[in-house]
Design an enzyme around this catalytic site. Structure first.
Site, PDB file in Angstrom:
ATOM      1  N   ASN A  20      92.608  34.555  36.717  1.00 39.59           N
ATOM      2  CA  ASN A  20      93.779  33.709  36.484  1.00 39.59           C
ATOM      3  C   ASN A  20      94.907  34.198  37.383  1.00 39.59           C
ATOM      4  OD1 ASN A  20      95.968  32.290  35.507  1.00 39.59           O
ATOM      5  ND2 ASN A  20      96.065  33.375  33.532  1.00 39.59           N
ATOM      6  N   LYS A  22      97.744  32.928  37.820  1.00 33.87           N
ATOM      7  CA  LYS A  22      99.079  32.598  37.262  1.00 33.87           C
ATOM      8  C   LYS A  22      99.960  31.975  38.352  1.00 33.87           C
ATOM      9  CE  LYS A  22      98.494  36.433  34.102  1.00 33.87           C
ATOM     10  NZ  LYS A  22      99.030  37.106  32.944  1.00 33.87           N
ATOM     11  N   HIS A 108      96.627  29.462  26.762  1.00 36.54           N
ATOM     12  CA  HIS A 108      97.006  30.820  27.191  1.00 36.54           C
ATOM     13  C   HIS A 108      98.285  31.223  26.454  1.00 36.54           C
ATOM     14  CE1 HIS A 108      98.182  34.192  29.691  1.00 36.54           C
ATOM     15  NE2 HIS A 108      96.955  34.206  30.167  1.00 36.54           N
ATOM     16  N   GLU A 110     100.823  32.746  27.395  1.00 38.47           N
ATOM     17  CA  GLU A 110     102.077  32.498  28.136  1.00 38.47           C
ATOM     18  C   GLU A 110     102.534  31.060  27.958  1.00 38.47           C
ATOM     19  OE1 GLU A 110     100.741  34.024  31.928  1.00 38.47           O
ATOM     20  OE2 GLU A 110     100.698  36.049  31.098  1.00 38.47           O
ATOM     21  N   GLU A 180      92.205  37.104  23.940  1.00 41.49           N
ATOM     22  CA  GLU A 180      93.215  37.837  24.711  1.00 41.49           C
ATOM     23  C   GLU A 180      94.316  38.329  23.773  1.00 41.49           C
ATOM     24  OE1 GLU A 180      93.110  36.564  29.070  1.00 41.49           O
ATOM     25  OE2 GLU A 180      94.504  35.242  28.071  1.00 41.49           O
ATOM     26  N   GLY A 186      98.975  41.743  30.741  1.00 39.49           N
ATOM     27  CA  GLY A 186      99.947  42.146  31.749  1.00 39.49           C
ATOM     28  C   GLY A 186     100.720  43.408  31.383  1.00 39.49           C
ATOM     29  N   SER A 226      94.659  43.126  30.557  1.00 36.14           N
ATOM     30  CA  SER A 226      94.651  44.342  31.367  1.00 36.14           C
ATOM     31  C   SER A 226      93.249  44.871  31.649  1.00 36.14           C
ATOM     32  CB  SER A 226      95.530  45.422  30.735  1.00 36.14           C
ATOM     33  OG  SER A 226      96.874  44.966  30.657  1.00 36.14           O
TER      34      SER A 226
HETATM   35  C1  PEP Z   1      95.576  36.757  31.623  1.00 39.87           C
HETATM   36  O1  PEP Z   1      96.507  36.290  32.249  1.00 39.87           O
HETATM   37  O2  PEP Z   1      94.827  36.009  31.011  1.00 39.87           O
HETATM   38  C2  PEP Z   1      95.387  38.210  31.626  1.00 39.87           C
HETATM   39  C3  PEP Z   1      94.420  38.717  30.925  1.00 39.87           C
HETATM   40  O3  PEP Z   1      96.267  38.955  32.387  1.00 39.87           O
HETATM   41  P1  PEP Z   1      96.146  40.528  32.734  1.00 39.87           P
HETATM   42  O4  PEP Z   1      94.711  40.773  33.141  1.00 39.87           O
HETATM   43  O5  PEP Z   1      97.096  40.731  33.850  1.00 39.87           O
HETATM   44  O6  PEP Z   1      96.496  41.273  31.498  1.00 39.87           O
END
Ligand code: PEP
Length: 263
Positions: A20, A22, A108, A110, A180, A186, A226
């Site tokens: 992803n 973003k 997601h 976000e 997630e 992040g 992460s």
């Molecule tokens: C994500 O955006 O779905 C995600 C898991 O981000 P990160 O790997 O940066 O934590």
């Protein structure tokens, strides 16, 4: 669908690594990252694990063009809940399908946080995608305070049941779930492999109770938060973890490819 796999009855559980990107990169940078990943990917011919790259909308076409002859799939990061018409700025599921975009992230954290996306809205987006043969990558996960109060299972159960459990058995089979934990996205904090495994097993149990054993067993459930070159192998080794949704680390072709090879 352009690559002829990965969608329409995921009739065995697929391993998947999805990136992803973003809202990062400009056009030239996106093209360079695609090219580097494609170089590393070489002439891989395996359909399992599936590699999916989810760039921002304006870079989807360069992605589908460059990966046309490869088994790399392209996904979007969001979709409209509307089918078309006077919705300035929106992108429909039919548009994605017409560009050979095979997957799309929905729900997601976000988008839930910054754009107030509710379970009801996400449900509509899931429906749009399924109607247009685009495979939803449905994200769910608890906030830190919810885990601290022991509410993580309750939260994930509500997110899944409110946005997915109206689907028929045939429909839900065409979907991927990504767990997630919001506190891990992040932040550099990763769920332990055991925490991920515990939640994935719980999600599979929910699917078995609502649908049946086949739906539960065939569902690909990805971990996101992460995930990186150091922790991917251990997380992916858990029996209920079928791969990862990778944010930050997917912007480095070397890291992303390394994670893809971490099964
Ligand atoms: C994500 O955006 O779905 C995600 C898991 O981000 P990160 O790997 O940066 O934590």
């Amino acid at each position: 669908m352009n690559n002829g796999f990965g969608f329409v009855n995921l009739d065995m559980r697929k391993k998947i690594v999805a990136g992803n990107w973003k809202m990062n990169l400009n056009f030239q940078e996106a093209e360079e990252i695609f090219e580097s990943i494609i170089d590393l990917y070489g002439d891989e011919d395996s359909e399992n694990p599936i590699m999916i790259i989810c760039p921002p909308y304006p870079f989807l076409e360069v992605g589908t063009d460059l990966t046309d002859e490869l088994k790399i799939c392209i996904g979007a990061q969001d979709v409209s809940s509307h089918s078309g018409g006077a919705y300035t700025g929106e992108v429909s599921a039919a548009m994605l399908d017409s560009m050979d975009v095979e997957y799309c992230i929905v729900g997601h954290s976000e988008r839930r946080k910054h754009f107030n996306e509710s379970s009801a809205l996400i449900k509509e987006k899931v429906e749009q995608l399924l109607e247009n043969d685009v495979c939803p990558i449905f994200c769910c996960g608890e906030q830190l305070e919810e885990r601290q109060h022991g509410k993580e299972f309750e939260v994930v159960k509500s997110q899944i049941s409110e946005s997915l459990f109206h689907l028929s058995k045939d429909e839900i089979e065409n979907l991927v779930i990504a767990y997630e934990p919001v506190w891990a996205i992040g932040t550099g904090l990763t769920a332990t492999p055991d925490q991920a495994e515990e939640m994935h097993a719980f999600i599979r149990k929910l699917l078995k109770e609502k649908y049946d054993e086949k739906v539960a067993e065939n569902m690909s459930i990805l971990y996101g938060g992460s995930c990186n070159v150091k922790n991917a192998r251990e997380i992916f080794s858990k029996p209920n973890v079928d791969g990862g949704l990778i944010g930050g680390a997917s912007l480095s072709p070397d890291d992303f490819y390394h994670i893809y090879k971490s099964f």
